[in-house]
Design a protein around this motif. Structure first.
Motif, PDB file in Angstrom:
ATOM      1  N   LEU A 151       0.838  -1.208   0.000  1.00  0.00           N
ATOM      2  CA  LEU A 151       0.000   0.000   0.000  1.00  0.00           C
ATOM      3  C   LEU A 151       0.868   1.252   0.000  1.00  0.00           C
ATOM      4  N   THR A 152       1.872   1.263   0.888  1.00  0.00           N
ATOM      5  CA  THR A 152       2.763   2.426   0.972  1.00  0.00           C
ATOM      6  C   THR A 152       3.507   2.631  -0.339  1.00  0.00           C
ATOM      7  N   ARG A 153       3.975   1.507  -0.938  1.00  0.00           N
ATOM      8  CA  ARG A 153       4.719   1.638  -2.186  1.00  0.00           C
ATOM      9  C   ARG A 153       3.834   2.223  -3.289  1.00  0.00           C
ATOM     10  N   THR A 154       2.571   1.775  -3.328  1.00  0.00           N
ATOM     11  CA  THR A 154       1.654   2.297  -4.346  1.00  0.00           C
ATOM     12  C   THR A 154       1.496   3.810  -4.192  1.00  0.00           C
ATOM     13  N   LEU A 155       1.261   4.245  -2.955  1.00  0.00           N
ATOM     14  CA  LEU A 155       1.084   5.681  -2.710  1.00  0.00           C
ATOM     15  C   LEU A 155       2.371   6.440  -3.025  1.00  0.00           C
ATOM     16  N   LYS A 156       3.510   5.866  -2.604  1.00  0.00           N
ATOM     17  CA  LYS A 156       4.800   6.511  -2.827  1.00  0.00           C
ATOM     18  C   LYS A 156       5.072   6.665  -4.320  1.00  0.00           C
ATOM     19  N   LEU A 157       4.864   5.574  -5.073  1.00  0.00           N
ATOM     20  CA  LEU A 157       5.090   5.637  -6.521  1.00  0.00           C
ATOM     21  C   LEU A 157       4.139   6.647  -7.163  1.00  0.00           C
ATOM     22  N   VAL A 212       5.742   9.597  -9.290  1.00  0.00           N
ATOM     23  CA  VAL A 212       5.430   9.737 -10.716  1.00  0.00           C
ATOM     24  C   VAL A 212       4.750  11.090 -10.977  1.00  0.00           C
ATOM     25  N   THR A 213       3.835  11.478 -10.077  1.00  0.00           N
ATOM     26  CA  THR A 213       3.162  12.766 -10.236  1.00  0.00           C
ATOM     27  C   THR A 213       4.167  13.908 -10.188  1.00  0.00           C
ATOM     28  N   ALA A 214       5.056  13.867  -9.192  1.00  0.00           N
ATOM     29  CA  ALA A 214       6.030  14.950  -9.046  1.00  0.00           C
ATOM     30  C   ALA A 214       6.972  15.012 -10.243  1.00  0.00           C
ATOM     31  N   VAL A 215       7.464  13.857 -10.676  1.00  0.00           N
ATOM     32  CA  VAL A 215       8.385  13.839 -11.818  1.00  0.00           C
ATOM     33  C   VAL A 215       7.667  14.322 -13.081  1.00  0.00           C
ATOM     34  N   ALA A 216       6.426  13.855 -13.266  1.00  0.00           N
ATOM     35  CA  ALA A 216       5.668  14.286 -14.454  1.00  0.00           C
ATOM     36  C   ALA A 216       5.489  15.800 -14.442  1.00  0.00           C
ATOM     37  N   LEU A 217       5.242  16.350 -13.245  1.00  0.00           N
ATOM     38  CA  LEU A 217       5.069  17.806 -13.143  1.00  0.00           C
ATOM     39  C   LEU A 217       6.358  18.521 -13.513  1.00  0.00           C
ATOM     40  N   ILE A 218       7.478  18.036 -12.960  1.00  0.00           N
ATOM     41  CA  ILE A 218       8.747  18.735 -13.180  1.00  0.00           C
ATOM     42  C   ILE A 218       9.206  18.613 -14.632  1.00  0.00           C
ATOM     43  N   GLU A 266      11.829  -0.231  -8.748  1.00  0.00           N
ATOM     44  CA  GLU A 266      10.871   0.872  -8.670  1.00  0.00           C
ATOM     45  C   GLU A 266      11.228   1.947  -9.685  1.00  0.00           C
ATOM     46  N   LEU A 267      12.526   2.118  -9.937  1.00  0.00           N
ATOM     47  CA  LEU A 267      12.962   3.108 -10.924  1.00  0.00           C
ATOM     48  C   LEU A 267      12.370   2.800 -12.300  1.00  0.00           C
ATOM     49  N   GLY A 268      12.399   1.508 -12.677  1.00  0.00           N
ATOM     50  CA  GLY A 268      11.837   1.094 -13.959  1.00  0.00           C
ATOM     51  C   GLY A 268      10.356   1.460 -14.056  1.00  0.00           C
ATOM     52  N   ILE A 269       9.617   1.228 -12.958  1.00  0.00           N
ATOM     53  CA  ILE A 269       8.186   1.551 -12.949  1.00  0.00           C
ATOM     54  C   ILE A 269       7.995   3.054 -13.139  1.00  0.00           C
ATOM     55  N   VAL A 270       8.802   3.846 -12.408  1.00  0.00           N
ATOM     56  CA  VAL A 270       8.660   5.305 -12.491  1.00  0.00           C
ATOM     57  C   VAL A 270       8.921   5.769 -13.926  1.00  0.00           C
ATOM     58  N   ILE A 271      10.006   5.255 -14.545  1.00  0.00           N
ATOM     59  CA  ILE A 271      10.336   5.671 -15.914  1.00  0.00           C
ATOM     60  C   ILE A 271       9.191   5.308 -16.867  1.00  0.00           C
ATOM     61  N   GLY A 272       8.733   4.067 -16.778  1.00  0.00           N
ATOM     62  CA  GLY A 272       7.675   3.609 -17.677  1.00  0.00           C
ATOM     63  C   GLY A 272       6.385   4.393 -17.515  1.00  0.00           C
ATOM     64  N   LEU A 273       6.054   4.745 -16.274  1.00  0.00           N
ATOM     65  CA  LEU A 273       4.787   5.441 -16.041  1.00  0.00           C
ATOM     66  C   LEU A 273       4.881   6.934 -16.372  1.00  0.00           C
ATOM     67  N   VAL A 274       6.028   7.552 -16.057  1.00  0.00           N
ATOM     68  CA  VAL A 274       6.190   8.966 -16.428  1.00  0.00           C
ATOM     69  C   VAL A 274       6.108   9.098 -17.947  1.00  0.00           C
ATOM     70  N   VAL A 317       2.830  -3.807  -6.465  1.00  0.00           N
ATOM     71  CA  VAL A 317       1.980  -2.668  -6.118  1.00  0.00           C
ATOM     72  C   VAL A 317       0.580  -3.236  -5.928  1.00  0.00           C
ATOM     73  N   MET A 318      -0.383  -2.384  -5.575  1.00  0.00           N
ATOM     74  CA  MET A 318      -1.696  -2.932  -5.214  1.00  0.00           C
ATOM     75  C   MET A 318      -2.328  -3.709  -6.356  1.00  0.00           C
ATOM     76  N   THR A 319      -2.210  -3.183  -7.596  1.00  0.00           N
ATOM     77  CA  THR A 319      -2.836  -3.880  -8.713  1.00  0.00           C
ATOM     78  C   THR A 319      -2.233  -5.264  -8.918  1.00  0.00           C
ATOM     79  N   THR A 320      -0.901  -5.357  -8.875  1.00  0.00           N
ATOM     80  CA  THR A 320      -0.275  -6.664  -9.091  1.00  0.00           C
ATOM     81  C   THR A 320      -0.586  -7.596  -7.919  1.00  0.00           C
ATOM     82  N   LEU A 321      -0.717  -7.029  -6.724  1.00  0.00           N
ATOM     83  CA  LEU A 321      -1.047  -7.853  -5.559  1.00  0.00           C
ATOM     84  C   LEU A 321      -2.463  -8.424  -5.677  1.00  0.00           C
TER      85      LEU A 321
END
Lengths: 295, 283
Positions: free
Chosen positions: A73-79, A83-89, A158-166, A243-247
């Motif tokens: 749960l924490t990882r999902t929220l953290k990611l 991702v939101t912050a990186v997408a914004l920047i 987690e880095l891979g997930i962030v890159i793919g989602l951004v 993450v929650m979806t995969t879980l």
């Protein structure tokens, strides 16, 4: 709003029946299945029996308190936040150029931002596996430039997930942001500049505060899409990183624990609804400002 | 989000260069946006690049240039079947979504009643509820109801996720629709059906077209909902390619992915010509 009132007066009602097919389809194939998930989520399961009818909050307690599930749960929220912050920047400058650039630049950037959305999620993940793999061009470049001794492990983390989602979801930050930036009168910037403000001051004091509605809309979209993403985390995140979806999928497809999987699914829906609700609250709180900004 | 680019006043970035002075900030801005565009294009360009390799492996840099992997890619087992299935499914889902969505949008636009906003939110909710959740819910529902015909199940799933796009785009067209046109047509003797075909539909056509294209694309591309509803007989193209990627390593996969990318670009260009890229912003 005036138009609505007029329609009500002139337009004959009695078109309500047109809504019936949609309502029936959604009730049967969307609301009813979701209700089933809620029913499952308060049930029990034992080894060998997928579902035992019951009314217990046991699964929810487990999702919210057991260390392994809480970590997911924490990882999902953290990611979601990262991702939101990186997408914004990374998206903000692009949104600015899309709002203020020459017409050809706007179109080119729009196509660039939309392109990942049009390419299948599976193909995108495959592309990242090539680009960021241990033998991939990025690692060859990094090692060649002697920036690292060992190839960097971008993928299956987690880095891979962030890159793919951004990559795919930053479009949902850039587009609302550029819409809002477009509505900011460029004369405001000119006025501030002529009064002696530097470019950074203009950004911090004028552009950024006025673009908050776009930031809010984009953040809501990127966060909820990230929390709901399944394919990218499962392909680029690797086996150990749930993450929650995969879980949810793991619980239901592999461990065949319907009640627990359903409870995780419902928690995910609730998180999404809370974020959307917070955004609607934000819109309502600045309804006056927002409406004036509409052309 | 569906603001027309053209209608907004042309405001441009202040051009310091015109005065012969290049601002450092401007250079940084353009450099950052350039890097972002490279990032957006990188995985897509890389797949296309490697699809032309003459070597035996899809690794960078490609060994020579050739088209030798495209033929074998098309000949991969099940590829054509999956392509046909996905195209059929997308066409069916778009048609059904248009029928349901246009009628719903018409009902919503023309009728005022208590709970209208709530109903609209309900129709839009498949966009809010994570697809993985609705997919699993649908799967459990179909299993529970003993509905095991995958092609039907896929169609139902795809209609549920494409419907909101149609309702949203068509409803947006109705916002600028002048209902007195329909009233006039009716006064002049047109029946309700004729008035719809001859007056309403031509006016809302861009919204209907956009909704249809979105639905087709979303359905054709949909992976999450399909992966739970397919069976061994009906495997949609994204699921098929996913299985290839997991099991095959040779450049056929790159060629296949490249073919899908060409398809995506063609769709992007065609929809731009047909409905304007700016309208795609609502996507």
């Amino acid at each position: 709003m005036a138009r609505l009132a007029r329609t009500k007066r002139i337009g004959p009602t009695g078109h309500g029946w047109l809504l019936l097919p949609v309502v029936l389809v959604l009730l049967a194939f969307f609301a009813l299945p979701l209700a089933t998930v809620v029913v499952y989520s308060v049930g029990r399961s034992t080894f060998g029996q997928v579902y035992i009818p019951d009314v217990t909050l046991h699964n929810y307690v487990l999702v919210l308190t057991s260390p392994t599930h809480l970590a997911v749960l924490t990882r999902t929220l953290k990611l979601g936040l990262i991702v939101t912050a990186v997408a914004l920047i990374v998206g903000y400058p692009c949104a600015y150029l899309m709002a203020r650039g020459r017409p050809w630049l706007r179109s080119a950037l729009l196509v660039a931002v939309l392109l990942p959305l049009f390419v299948s999620v599976v193909v995108r993940a495959y592309g990242w596996e090539i680009v960021l793999g241990l033998e991939g061009p990025v690692n060859k470049l990094l090692v060649g430039l002697r920036l690292t001794d060992q190839p960097v492990k971008f993928l299956y983390s987690e880095l891979g997930i962030v890159i793919g989602l951004v990559h795919v979801y930053s479009a949902f930050m850039v587009l609302p942001l550029s819409s809002v930036l477009q509505k900011i009168d460029p004369q405001l910037e000119d006025a501030a500049r002529s009064l002696g403000a530097g470019p950074l001051t203009v950004f911090w004091r004028i552009i950024l505060p006025l673009s908050v509605p776009g930031i809010a809309a984009g953040s809501m979209l990127v966060f909820t899409l990230t929390a709901a993403a399944y394919v990218t985390p499962s392909l680029l995140g690797g086996a150990g990183i749930n993450v929650m979806t995969t879980l949810v999928v793991q619980q239901i497809k592999l461990l065949v624990d319907y009640p627990l999987g359903s409870a995780i699914a419902i928690v995910l829906v609730v998180i999404t609804l809370l974020v959307v609700g917070a955004y609607n609250g934000f819109l309502a709180s600045r309804a006056g400002v927002y409406r004036r900004a509409q052309p | 989000m569906t603001v027309e680019l053209r209608s907004v006043r042309r405001a441009t970035v202040p051009r310091e260069t015109a005065k012969g002075r290049v601002s450092l900030g401007m250079i940084a801005l353009y450099a950052q946006v350039g890097a972002y565009v490279v990032f957006l294009a990188a995985p897509i360009v890389m797949v296309v690049l490697l699809s032309f390799t003459a070597g035996e492996f899809a690794i960078f840099p490609p060994e020579g240039l050739s088209l030798r992997w495209y033929g074998p890619a098309l000949a991969m087992p099940g590829f054509i079947d999956s392509l046909v299935l996905s195209l059929q499914l997308a066409a069916q889902a778009a048609t059904l979504s248009l029928l349901l969505g246009v009628s719903a949008a018409l009902g919503l636009a023309r009728t005022r009643f208590r709970g209208r906003q709530a109903l609209l939110a309900g129709i839009m909710s498949p966009l809010v509820v994570p697809t993985i959740v609705s997919s699993l819910a649908l799967l459990q529902f179909f299993v529970g109801a003993n509905l095991r015909e995958a092609s039907w199940n896929l169609l139902v799933g795809h209609v549920i996720i494409t419907l909101p796009y149609v309702v949203r785009t068509v409803l947006a067209s109705f916002e600028v629709f002048d209902w007195s046109l329909v009233d006039t047509a009716r006064v002049l003797g047109a029946g309700p059906v004729r008035a719809f075909w001859r007056v309403t539909l031509p006016v809302i056509r861009p919204g209907v077209l956009a909704g249809g294209i979105f639905s087709f694309l979303v359905s054709f591309d949909s992976f999450t909902i399909s992966v739970f509803l397919v069976d061994s007989q009906s495997v949609t193209l994204p699921v098929r390619v996913f299985n290839y990627i997991l099991t095959q390593l040779d450049p056929r996969i790159a060629a296949l992915s490249a073919l899908l990318i060409y398809g995506s670009i063609a769709v992007l260009v065609v929809s731009d010509r047909l409905i304007g890229t700016s309208r795609l912003r609502g996507f």
